[in-house]
Motif scaffolding. Structure first.
Motif, PDB file in Angstrom:
ATOM      1  N   ARG A  55       0.779  -1.275   0.072  1.00 52.15           N
ATOM      2  CA  ARG A  55      -0.214  -0.062   0.062  1.00 52.15           C
ATOM      3  C   ARG A  55       0.946   1.347   0.259  1.00 52.15           C
ATOM      4  NH1 ARG A  55      -3.639  -2.759   4.344  1.00 52.15           N
ATOM      5  NH2 ARG A  55      -5.399  -3.474   3.045  1.00 52.15           N
ATOM      6  N   LEU A  56       2.047   1.264   0.749  1.00 51.65           N
ATOM      7  CA  LEU A  56       2.924   2.479   0.921  1.00 51.65           C
ATOM      8  C   LEU A  56       3.588   2.639  -0.385  1.00 51.65           C
ATOM      9  CD1 LEU A  56       4.322   1.941   4.418  1.00 51.65           C
ATOM     10  CD2 LEU A  56       3.015   3.759   3.460  1.00 51.65           C
ATOM     11  N   GLU A  57       3.819   1.494  -0.980  1.00 54.02           N
ATOM     12  CA  GLU A  57       4.630   1.520  -2.540  1.00 54.02           C
ATOM     13  C   GLU A  57       3.646   1.167  -3.592  1.00 54.02           C
ATOM     14  OE1 GLU A  57       8.732   1.482  -1.769  1.00 54.02           O
ATOM     15  OE2 GLU A  57       6.988   3.030  -1.185  1.00 54.02           O
ATOM     16  N   ALA A  58       2.439   1.556  -3.454  1.00 55.62           N
ATOM     17  CA  ALA A  58       1.514   1.292  -4.626  1.00 55.62           C
ATOM     18  C   ALA A  58       1.791   1.985  -6.084  1.00 55.62           C
ATOM     19  CB  ALA A  58       0.087   1.851  -4.104  1.00 55.62           C
ATOM     20  N   ASP A  59       2.267   3.241  -5.751  1.00 53.59           N
ATOM     21  CA  ASP A  59       2.801   3.894  -7.086  1.00 53.59           C
ATOM     22  C   ASP A  59       4.058   3.076  -7.847  1.00 53.59           C
ATOM     23  OD1 ASP A  59       1.118   5.886  -6.529  1.00 53.59           O
ATOM     24  OD2 ASP A  59       2.520   7.226  -5.872  1.00 53.59           O
ATOM     25  N   TRP A  60       4.563   2.016  -7.215  1.00 56.80           N
ATOM     26  CA  TRP A  60       5.728   1.518  -7.924  1.00 56.80           C
ATOM     27  C   TRP A  60       5.007   0.166  -8.621  1.00 56.80           C
ATOM     28  CZ3 TRP A  60      10.661   1.983  -8.254  1.00 56.80           C
ATOM     29  CH2 TRP A  60      11.523   3.067  -7.635  1.00 56.80           C
ATOM     30  N   VAL A  61       3.674  -0.114  -8.579  1.00 58.19           N
ATOM     31  CA  VAL A  61       3.105  -1.369  -9.169  1.00 58.19           C
ATOM     32  C   VAL A  61       2.888  -0.925 -10.683  1.00 58.19           C
ATOM     33  CG1 VAL A  61       1.270  -2.784  -9.471  1.00 58.19           C
ATOM     34  CG2 VAL A  61       2.101  -2.167  -7.039  1.00 58.19           C
ATOM     35  N   PRO A  62       3.689  -1.321 -11.599  1.00 58.08           N
ATOM     36  CA  PRO A  62       3.312  -0.881 -12.833  1.00 58.08           C
ATOM     37  C   PRO A  62       2.063  -1.069 -13.355  1.00 58.08           C
ATOM     38  CG  PRO A  62       4.789  -3.024 -12.769  1.00 58.08           C
ATOM     39  CD  PRO A  62       4.514  -2.569 -11.545  1.00 58.08           C
ATOM     40  N   HIS A  63       1.698  -0.367 -14.511  1.00 59.95           N
ATOM     41  CA  HIS A  63       0.401  -0.371 -15.114  1.00 59.95           C
ATOM     42  C   HIS A  63       0.284  -1.417 -16.276  1.00 59.95           C
ATOM     43  CE1 HIS A  63       0.196   3.125 -12.539  1.00 59.95           C
ATOM     44  NE2 HIS A  63      -0.874   2.970 -12.766  1.00 59.95           N
ATOM     45  N   SER A  64       1.276  -1.430 -17.173  1.00 60.73           N
ATOM     46  CA  SER A  64       1.167  -1.955 -18.494  1.00 60.73           C
ATOM     47  C   SER A  64       0.676  -3.544 -18.300  1.00 60.73           C
ATOM     48  CB  SER A  64       2.543  -2.041 -19.221  1.00 60.73           C
ATOM     49  OG  SER A  64       2.862  -0.659 -19.194  1.00 60.73           O
ATOM     50  N   GLU A  65      -0.017  -4.205 -19.403  1.00 59.32           N
ATOM     51  CA  GLU A  65      -0.295  -5.566 -19.110  1.00 59.32           C
ATOM     52  C   GLU A  65       0.792  -6.222 -19.299  1.00 59.32           C
ATOM     53  OE1 GLU A  65      -3.170  -8.530 -19.216  1.00 59.32           O
ATOM     54  OE2 GLU A  65      -3.631  -6.347 -19.262  1.00 59.32           O
ATOM     55  N   GLY A  66       0.932  -7.436 -18.434  1.00 64.79           N
ATOM     56  CA  GLY A  66       2.099  -8.407 -18.305  1.00 64.79           C
ATOM     57  C   GLY A  66       2.990  -8.061 -17.256  1.00 64.79           C
ATOM     58  N   THR A  67       3.037  -6.507 -16.856  1.00 66.74           N
ATOM     59  CA  THR A  67       4.063  -6.193 -15.713  1.00 66.74           C
ATOM     60  C   THR A  67       3.570  -6.515 -14.370  1.00 66.74           C
ATOM     61  OG1 THR A  67       2.950  -4.156 -15.602  1.00 66.74           O
ATOM     62  CG2 THR A  67       4.808  -4.210 -17.263  1.00 66.74           C
ATOM     63  N   SER A  68       4.020  -6.531 -13.422  1.00 63.78           N
ATOM     64  CA  SER A  68       3.883  -6.736 -12.028  1.00 63.78           C
ATOM     65  C   SER A  68       4.910  -6.201 -10.894  1.00 63.78           C
ATOM     66  CB  SER A  68       3.557  -8.234 -11.600  1.00 63.78           C
ATOM     67  OG  SER A  68       4.935  -8.921 -12.195  1.00 63.78           O
ATOM     68  N   LEU A  69       4.311  -6.195  -9.679  1.00 61.71           N
ATOM     69  CA  LEU A  69       5.539  -6.087  -8.601  1.00 61.71           C
ATOM     70  C   LEU A  69       5.973  -7.335  -7.927  1.00 61.71           C
ATOM     71  CD1 LEU A  69       6.831  -3.546  -7.127  1.00 61.71           C
ATOM     72  CD2 LEU A  69       5.038  -3.876  -5.288  1.00 61.71           C
ATOM     73  N   TYR A  70       6.991  -7.645  -8.036  1.00 66.02           N
ATOM     74  CA  TYR A  70       7.602  -8.959  -7.605  1.00 66.02           C
ATOM     75  C   TYR A  70       8.074  -8.913  -6.061  1.00 66.02           C
ATOM     76  CZ  TYR A  70      10.328 -13.034  -6.958  1.00 66.02           C
ATOM     77  OH  TYR A  70      10.834 -14.403  -6.530  1.00 66.02           O
ATOM     78  N   ILE A  71       7.422  -9.699  -5.162  1.00 62.06           N
ATOM     79  CA  ILE A  71       7.581  -9.613  -3.754  1.00 62.06           C
ATOM     80  C   ILE A  71       8.555 -10.543  -3.439  1.00 62.06           C
ATOM     81  CG2 ILE A  71       6.158  -9.644  -1.644  1.00 62.06           C
ATOM     82  CD1 ILE A  71       3.824  -9.009  -3.460  1.00 62.06           C
ATOM     83  N   ARG A  72       9.561 -10.354  -2.599  1.00 60.96           N
ATOM     84  CA  ARG A  72      10.508 -11.472  -2.159  1.00 60.96           C
ATOM     85  C   ARG A  72      10.740 -11.312  -0.342  1.00 60.96           C
ATOM     86  NH1 ARG A  72      15.031 -13.991  -4.146  1.00 60.96           N
ATOM     87  NH2 ARG A  72      13.523 -14.587  -5.804  1.00 60.96           N
ATOM     88  N   PRO A  73       9.957 -12.078   0.021  1.00 57.60           N
ATOM     89  CA  PRO A  73      10.201 -12.078   1.397  1.00 57.60           C
ATOM     90  C   PRO A  73      11.568 -12.985   1.733  1.00 57.60           C
ATOM     91  CG  PRO A  73       8.083 -12.872   0.937  1.00 57.60           C
ATOM     92  CD  PRO A  73       8.804 -13.013  -0.369  1.00 57.60           C
ATOM     93  N   THR A  74      12.225 -12.620   2.725  1.00 61.43           N
ATOM     94  CA  THR A  74      13.441 -13.564   2.791  1.00 61.43           C
ATOM     95  C   THR A  74      13.888 -13.657   4.477  1.00 61.43           C
ATOM     96  OG1 THR A  74      14.482 -12.618   0.966  1.00 61.43           O
ATOM     97  CG2 THR A  74      16.152 -13.667   2.319  1.00 61.43           C
TER      98      THR A  74
END
Length: 354
Positions: free
Chosen positions: A120-139
């Motif tokens: 939610r805080l980084e929502a502006d980083w989620v891209p808009h184009s079809e096929g794009t996404s925001l990858y999430i890496r818990p470690t």
């Protein structure tokens, strides 16, 4: 446990042209972090500016590889909303990996909420184009500073985010796969079903050799007989064989992929019989030559499905079908991505909206 939200004073420049996004190269402004101490448990949960860590040179992660991670995605819908695909399955697997490596579990509901707050805080980083996404890496990594083969008494858990471009930018290109009979990915009783760094480090030499031979991926065989197909690269693999979807069974040596499970369920709902059984490399190659093997594809978070056009084992090379992406592979790809991006209804409750 509350999550402290720290301010970001120096936002990063962003790539405006989303067609130039590259996997794993640019990270968002913030990350989630918390620490664990034996006797105290998890503490100091916070969302802070993305920054390097300072670790003692004797930290156990550097010497005995106590480390696990996960990979999942957030998708921008056409209406601007953001969807997560089966995040609780990834968190559950994160804890299963932790258990195998003697690491402390996270509270699954708390961890899910941490992911939601961070995105939610980084929502502006989620891209808009079809096929794009925001990858999430818990470690999670072991941080106790001591030399000795034992479970750590201190851990660091964090989540970082990476905007990624469309995987198939130039169209669907089937991969060429080299089947290795020299190297193995994992053995029974080992950590093959765990998502830990050591598994991937062990795969690098075979992958490098495959690349020098002109191949895109390595197909691993079982460690006992060096005969039965297991996984390809960092993905599970499926075959359309005699009109059935066939894949290796889960017996502790391959990853229980979230995408694998989703694809198998969708295939069954399309009317295909799904078989989880051992398939020998000879059966695979003979099937390609006879036409019994019509399609092959890898399944994973990054590509969803990755079509396989050619297999090489020792001095034998076979083409699968016409060497192009098969109709079932395409159908499954469209069905799953349709659910992820909101083009198709989610009748399985796989989607969690922010």
């Amino acid at each position: 446990m509350d999550i402290e939200i720290q301010p970001v004073t120096q936002p990063k420049p962003r790539i405006e042209d989303e067609s130039k996004l590259v996997f794993g190269r640019q990270f968002t402004d913030r990350m989630f972090v918390m620490e664990y101490d034996a006797g105290r448990g998890w503490h100091s949960a916070r969302i802070q500016p993305y920054a390097p860590f300072t670790l003692d040179p004797a930290a156990l992660v550097f010497h005995y590889a106590q480390e696990i991670f996960e990979g999942l995605k957030a998708f921008r819908r056409q209406d601007g909303s953001i969807a997560l695909f089966r995040p609780k399955d990834n968190i559950r697997r994160f804890n299963q990996s932790a258990s195998r490596l003697c690491m402390p579990p996270v509270d699954e509901e708390f961890f899910f909420e941490a992911i939601r707050k961070l995105i939610r805080l980084e929502a502006d980083w989620v891209p808009h184009s079809e096929g794009t996404s925001l990858y999430i890496r818990p470690t999670m990594i072991a941080t106790e500073a001591v030399l000795g083969v034992k479970p750590s008494e201190k851990y660091l858990c964090y989540i970082i985010l990476c905007p990624v471009g469309a995987y198939y930018k130039g169209g669907f290109k089937p991969v060429r796969i080299w089947i290795s009979d020299q190297f193995v990915r994992s053995a029974p009783g080992g950590t093959g079903e765990v998502k830990c760094g050591g598994n991937y480090a062990a795969s690098l030499l075979a992958a490098k050799e495959a690349a020098t031979k002109g191949f895109d991926q390595v197909l691993w065989l079982d460690a006992v007989e060096r005969r039965y197909v297991e996984e390809v690269g960092s993905m599970n693999i499926c075959f359309l064989y005699d009109g059935k979807i066939v894949t290796s069974p889960l017996h502790g040596t391959i990853l229980n992929g979230v995408t694998r499970r989703s694809i198998l369920q969708l295939g069954a709902e399309m009317g295909y019989t799904v078989e989880e059984r051992a398939m020998s490399v000879d059966e695979l190659l003979d099937g390609a030559e006879s036409g019994r093997l019509a399609e092959a594809f890898g399944t994973g978070t990054a590509a969803v499905v990755s079509p396989v056009g050619q297999l090489t084992y020792r001095d034998r090379t076979v083409t699968i079908g016409d060497g192009q992406m098969g109709p079932l592979t395409m159908k499954l790809y469209k069905a799953l991505t349709g659910i992820q991006y909101g083009h198709e209804p989610d009748t399985h409750n796989w989607i969690e909206m922010l």
